[in-house]
Structures are given as C-alpha cells and as structure tokens.
Write a protein that holds these residues in place. Structure first.
Motif, PDB file in Angstrom:
ATOM      1  N   UNK A  84      -9.053  11.524  12.457  1.00  0.00           N
ATOM      2  CA  UNK A  84      -9.768  10.548  11.646  1.00  0.00           C
ATOM      3  C   UNK A  84      -8.916  10.159  10.442  1.00  0.00           C
ATOM      4  N   UNK A  85      -8.878   8.865  10.184  1.00  0.00           N
ATOM      5  CA  UNK A  85      -8.074   8.313   9.096  1.00  0.00           C
ATOM      6  C   UNK A  85      -9.031   7.840   8.007  1.00  0.00           C
ATOM      7  N   UNK A  86      -8.890   8.414   6.819  1.00  0.00           N
ATOM      8  CA  UNK A  86      -9.846   8.166   5.743  1.00  0.00           C
ATOM      9  C   UNK A  86      -9.280   7.208   4.695  1.00  0.00           C
ATOM     10  N   UNK A  87     -10.177   6.547   4.005  1.00  0.00           N
ATOM     11  CA  UNK A  87      -9.794   5.670   2.900  1.00  0.00           C
ATOM     12  C   UNK A  87      -9.569   6.547   1.673  1.00  0.00           C
ATOM     13  N   UNK A  88      -8.508   7.336   1.752  1.00  0.00           N
ATOM     14  CA  UNK A  88      -8.206   8.320   0.714  1.00  0.00           C
ATOM     15  C   UNK A  88      -6.726   8.651   0.776  1.00  0.00           C
ATOM     16  N   UNK A 104      -4.891  10.694   5.518  1.00  0.00           N
ATOM     17  CA  UNK A 104      -5.135   9.663   4.523  1.00  0.00           C
ATOM     18  C   UNK A 104      -4.598   8.337   5.031  1.00  0.00           C
ATOM     19  N   UNK A 105      -5.167   7.245   4.560  1.00  0.00           N
ATOM     20  CA  UNK A 105      -4.718   5.940   5.022  1.00  0.00           C
ATOM     21  C   UNK A 105      -3.256   5.695   4.654  1.00  0.00           C
ATOM     22  N   UNK A 106      -2.582   4.938   5.492  1.00  0.00           N
ATOM     23  CA  UNK A 106      -1.183   4.585   5.229  1.00  0.00           C
ATOM     24  C   UNK A 106      -1.074   3.252   4.497  1.00  0.00           C
ATOM     25  N   UNK A 107      -2.204   2.700   4.078  1.00  0.00           N
ATOM     26  CA  UNK A 107      -2.180   1.422   3.374  1.00  0.00           C
ATOM     27  C   UNK A 107      -1.535   1.579   1.996  1.00  0.00           C
ATOM     28  N   UNK A 108      -0.912   0.509   1.495  1.00  0.00           N
ATOM     29  CA  UNK A 108      -0.309   0.569   0.158  1.00  0.00           C
ATOM     30  C   UNK A 108      -1.357   0.863  -0.908  1.00  0.00           C
ATOM     31  N   UNK A 109      -1.008   1.679  -1.874  1.00  0.00           N
ATOM     32  CA  UNK A 109      -1.935   2.029  -2.951  1.00  0.00           C
ATOM     33  C   UNK A 109      -2.391   0.775  -3.686  1.00  0.00           C
ATOM     34  N   UNK A 110      -3.690   0.711  -3.949  1.00  0.00           N
ATOM     35  CA  UNK A 110      -4.250  -0.417  -4.682  1.00  0.00           C
ATOM     36  C   UNK A 110      -4.579  -1.618  -3.823  1.00  0.00           C
ATOM     37  N   UNK A 111      -4.258  -1.557  -2.528  1.00  0.00           N
ATOM     38  CA  UNK A 111      -4.532  -2.690  -1.633  1.00  0.00           C
ATOM     39  C   UNK A 111      -5.218  -2.216  -0.356  1.00  0.00           C
ATOM     40  N   UNK A 112      -6.153  -1.313  -0.504  1.00  0.00           N
ATOM     41  CA  UNK A 112      -6.814  -0.744   0.659  1.00  0.00           C
ATOM     42  C   UNK A 112      -7.828  -1.714   1.254  1.00  0.00           C
ATOM     43  N   UNK A 113      -7.721  -1.907   2.541  1.00  0.00           N
ATOM     44  CA  UNK A 113      -8.689  -2.716   3.275  1.00  0.00           C
ATOM     45  C   UNK A 113      -9.833  -1.819   3.734  1.00  0.00           C
ATOM     46  N   UNK A 114     -11.021  -2.409   3.808  1.00  0.00           N
ATOM     47  CA  UNK A 114     -12.224  -1.621   4.050  1.00  0.00           C
ATOM     48  C   UNK A 114     -12.513  -1.495   5.549  1.00  0.00           C
ATOM     49  N   UNK A 115     -11.623  -0.772   6.266  1.00  0.00           N
ATOM     50  CA  UNK A 115     -11.878  -0.542   7.689  1.00  0.00           C
ATOM     51  C   UNK A 115     -12.074   0.934   8.012  1.00  0.00           C
ATOM     52  N   UNK A 116     -12.244   1.741   6.996  1.00  0.00           N
ATOM     53  CA  UNK A 116     -12.610   3.140   7.191  1.00  0.00           C
ATOM     54  C   UNK A 116     -13.356   3.601   5.953  1.00  0.00           C
ATOM     55  N   UNK A 117     -13.610   4.892   5.852  1.00  0.00           N
ATOM     56  CA  UNK A 117     -14.440   5.411   4.771  1.00  0.00           C
ATOM     57  C   UNK A 117     -13.738   6.570   4.065  1.00  0.00           C
TER      58      UNK A 117
END
Length: 325
Positions: A84-88, A104-117
């Motif tokens: 499970x990949x979390x928005x954290x 933890x999500x691999x999205x860039x810090x400060x630009x998280x897209x809301x596709x997980x929790x």
C-alpha cells in the motif's frame, strides 16, 4: 316596435385578469429556467470533479506501476502479499501486517495528488497479486500459451486499486498489469565481444538452474557440497543449458577459476550483441524506454533497472563506475 337596450360592457377587469395569468405563467417559466440552469450548473460541476477524480485515479495507477518496476513492491510470489502506497513521507507510513508492505508516496514534496490516503482505508492506493478465491495461487500471464492466463507459467499479474478524490466526487480504477515478457537471447552464462581473462576463484556456470537456487551456489565448483547439482537439491533443471563462457575473442583461464556448461567455453565466436536490447529481444527504442532515464552516478539502491551514462553518448565506453568498496 320594441327595442332592446344592451347595457354597456366594461372589459377592463377581464384584461387585468388575463394580464395577471400571463404574468404568472411567465414567472413559472422563468423560475423553471432558473432551476434548470442551476441544476445544469451543478451537474456540470459534478461532471468536472468526477473527470478530475478519474485522472487522479489513473495517475495513482502510474505510480503503482513505477513502484512495481523499481522493485519496491515485492516480487515475492506470496499470494497474500499486499503493498500500500500512502499519502505520507517514507518514515510516516502506518504499520502493516506480516504479508503487507507500506510505502510513502513518490510524488514530489508539496505537490501531492489526492489518489491515496494518509491512513489505511478503502481509498489507499493498493497493489496485490491477482489470485484465486482462496488466495493460494497467483494468476500469471504466459504469451506462449493458448490460454495466456494461468497459475503455472508466465509473469505474475498484479492488481492495482487506485481512487482519485476531488471534493465530494471520487472515481476508482482497478487495473491488472504484468511485466512484459522477454524472449531472452543468451549466448552463455558469461558473454563478451572481446578477450576474456578468467582467473582467481571466478566461477561461471551455463547450466540452467531452478529459480530458487541460492545466489552463492557453486562458488566451490559445480560438484559436491554447495555445488549446482548437489544431492538431494539438484538445483539444475536438466534442460535449457548453454556454454559457460562465450567470447568473440580468446578465453584465458587460470588459478582456481571454474567454468561449466555445454560446452564449458566457446572462444572466437562471431555475432556479439549490437546492444543489451538484443539480449532481451527488444528493439533499441523499446529498451531505452523500458530502462528509464540515464544516471550519471551509481545510485544507492541497486535493486532496480539502472542505466548509467556519464556524458549522454550511448555506448562510447567513457564511464568509470565502481560498485561497493
């Protein structure tokens, strides 16, 4: 002769009533138009949010695929595996069970897209194997089978569940994915286009081994304890064997070095690979698309596909890299 006197009629009252009726009708129509406009606006806004939520869900699928490729989602062949990949951030993910992995999500810090929790719930981006109902067997995809999906051969199928959320609108995408199978074109356990100097305690074995063969099997030779074909394990499968060393030049061996295969070595061979893509049965373009962007330095995490290039010119042998100490 009798005459009739017709009294005069005043129609102003009737006109007023008709005017009021028309006005009421217009008000009703106008109210209906306003209501319709508001409803259409609400529907339009909801549709936009749903469309954006679907885009987010698809973006979540792409992150999950990327984490599968990188090896962060375990390829453990455990039917009960759940990642499970979390928005954290990596250090702030919830603690999961024995068969589960939290990332933890691999999205860039400060630009998280809301596709997980941030916490574990039904909206968390989840990856697991596609299995039978009892979760005892993993479904696999084998392009060479008349019925490609089976539980015996091929590449394991992952099931990704991603939910995008925008306001009160949400959309969930369930995607089944598997790694693209390769038609491996191997010339030998060790293949080189130039001379090979094989000395010291080096060991190269061209016999085909079981997938669960320990990595250090055969360090003391093929036969005997710890060897590739020791009894009762018999790590070799008995088919698909090849040469131990294949070279376009000369092969020089010495010391305690061992090479085994059928035959043990083949030197002076023509037709070395034009590039690594030929070993995997890919085109050059597909290979570079699969391997990803070049890195100038050796990364800390070696559990992934790595493309090293120090100057942006492929295959010019200009790099000087060191792995380990």
């Amino acid at each position: 002769m009798r005459g009739f006197i017709v009294p005069g009629t005043d129609q102003r009252g009737a006109a007023l009533v008709i005017t009021l009726l028309v006005l009421i009708a217009l008000i009703v129509v106008a109210a209906g138009l306003v209501t319709t406009s508001v409803v259409n606006t609400k529907i339009s806004g909801t549709d936009q949010r749903r469309a954006k939520a679907l885009d987010l869900a698809e973006a979540g699928v792409q992150e999950a695929v990327s984490r599968i490729k990188s090896g962060e989602v375990p390829g453990s062949n455990n039917p009960k595996m759940v990642a499970q990949i979390f928005l954290a951030n990596a250090g702030s993910v919830p603690v999961l069970g024995t068969d589960s992995v939290g990332l933890g999500t691999a999205q860039p810090a400060g630009n998280w897209l809301n596709y997980t929790t941030a916490s574990r719930n039904k909206g968390t981006l989840t990856v697991k194997y596609m299995t039978d109902a009892s979760r005892q067997a993993i479904y696999k995809y084998d392009i060479n089978k008349s019925i490609p999906m089976n539980t015996l051969t091929g590449m394991p199928i992952y099931e990704i569940t991603s939910t995008g959320v925008v306001g009160n609108a949400s959309r969930t995408v369930v995607a089944d994915v598997c790694a693209k199978p390769f038609n491996v074109n191997m010339k030998g356990a060790l293949a080189s286009g130039v001379d090979v100097k094989f000395t010291g305690n080096a060991f190269s074995c061209g016999y085909n081994h079981r997938i669960d063969t320990p990595y250090d099997t055969g360090v003391n030779g093929r036969a005997g304890v710890g060897g590739c074909n020791e009894s009762p394990q018999h790590w070799e499968v008995g088919t698909g064997d090849m040469t131990g060393i294949w070279s376009g030049g000369a092969i020089n061996t010495g010391g305690a070095a061992n090479r085994d295969g059928t035959p043990p070595e083949q030197g002076g061979q023509p037709g070395f690979y034009a590039g690594p893509w030929e070993t995997l049965g890919l085109t050059q373009a597909n290979f570079y698309s699969w391997i990803g962007a070049a890195q100038a330095n050796v990364p800390a995490n070696l559990d992934q596909n790595i493309y090293l290039d120090n100057d942006g010119t492929p295959q010019n042998a200009s790099g000087n890299y060191k792995i380990g100490t």
